[in-house]
Design a protein around this motif. Structure first.
Motif, PDB file in Angstrom:
ATOM      1  N   MET A 220      34.335  34.286 -13.004  1.00 33.57           N
ATOM      2  CA  MET A 220      35.233  33.450 -13.780  1.00 33.57           C
ATOM      3  C   MET A 220      35.514  32.155 -13.020  1.00 33.57           C
ATOM      4  O   MET A 220      35.429  32.116 -11.810  1.00 33.57           O
ATOM      5  N   THR A 221      35.891  31.156 -13.769  1.00 31.95           N
ATOM      6  CA  THR A 221      36.140  29.854 -13.159  1.00 31.95           C
ATOM      7  C   THR A 221      37.166  29.075 -13.979  1.00 31.95           C
ATOM      8  O   THR A 221      37.488  29.434 -15.096  1.00 31.95           O
ATOM      9  N   HIS A 222      37.616  28.010 -13.400  1.00 29.47           N
ATOM     10  CA  HIS A 222      38.429  27.046 -14.119  1.00 29.47           C
ATOM     11  C   HIS A 222      37.532  25.870 -14.476  1.00 29.47           C
ATOM     12  O   HIS A 222      36.489  25.649 -13.848  1.00 29.47           O
TER      13      HIS A 222
ATOM     14  N   CYS B  77      34.831  28.198  -7.272  1.00 29.49           N
ATOM     15  CA  CYS B  77      36.208  28.417  -7.724  1.00 29.49           C
ATOM     16  C   CYS B  77      36.580  29.895  -7.574  1.00 29.49           C
ATOM     17  O   CYS B  77      35.820  30.789  -7.960  1.00 29.49           O
TER      18      CYS B  77
ATOM     19  N   ASP C  86      39.572  31.099  -8.796  1.00 22.51           N
ATOM     20  CA  ASP C  86      40.585  31.378  -9.825  1.00 22.51           C
ATOM     21  C   ASP C  86      41.998  31.527  -9.277  1.00 22.51           C
ATOM     22  O   ASP C  86      42.792  32.302  -9.796  1.00 22.51           O
TER      23      ASP C  86
ATOM     24  N   GLU D 273      44.295  29.272  -9.412  1.00 18.96           N
ATOM     25  CA  GLU D 273      45.146  28.520 -10.323  1.00 18.96           C
ATOM     26  C   GLU D 273      46.068  27.512  -9.649  1.00 18.96           C
ATOM     27  O   GLU D 273      46.936  26.937 -10.294  1.00 18.96           O
TER      28      GLU D 273
ATOM     29  N   HIS E  16      41.471  27.797 -17.487  1.00 23.22           N
ATOM     30  CA  HIS E  16      40.638  28.943 -17.155  1.00 23.22           C
ATOM     31  C   HIS E  16      39.578  29.014 -18.241  1.00 23.22           C
ATOM     32  O   HIS E  16      39.864  28.733 -19.410  1.00 23.22           O
ATOM     33  N   GLU E  17      38.367  29.384 -17.896  1.00 21.01           N
ATOM     34  CA  GLU E  17      37.291  29.370 -18.887  1.00 21.01           C
ATOM     35  C   GLU E  17      37.608  30.228 -20.114  1.00 21.01           C
ATOM     36  O   GLU E  17      37.175  29.923 -21.225  1.00 21.01           O
TER      37      GLU E  17
END
Length: 94
Positions: free
Chosen positions: A1-3, A40, A42, A44, A57-58
């Motif tokens: 996951m990524t931003h 990234c 995550d 935040e 966030h994706e």
């Protein structure tokens, strides 16, 4: 996951977000910033630091900006890293 950095950053390019990133995953393009998806973590930390609220966030990326997920991945491979705050290009959009 990524931003993902999305359209509100275009021609604005605030860099408040890059100084709080613990893994230095931001890259600097000519008109906006990008997040390297593989770097990234995550955390935040960048989200509340973004004046134009351009970082998502994706999983929460608005549908109209879905293409920015791929754009961040592509451009983060081509653009140099940015780790220090700079003057923005202009005021936040919207």
């Amino acid at each position: 996951m990524t931003h993902v950095v999305a359209e509100p950053c275009f021609n604005c390019k605030y860099t408040d977000c890059v100084v709080v990133c613990p893994v230095e995953c931001f890259k600097e393009g000519e008109s906006m910033l990008f997040i390297h998806p593989e770097e990234c973590i995550d955390c935040e930390a960048c989200v509340p630091e973004c004046p134009p609220q351009a970082i998502f966030h994706e999983d929460n990326l608005p549908a109209q900006w879905a293409d920015y997920l791929k754009l961040n991945a592509e451009m983060s491979e081509q653009c140099p890293p940015i780790t220090e705050k700079k003057e923005p290009l202009g005021p936040p959009i919207g």
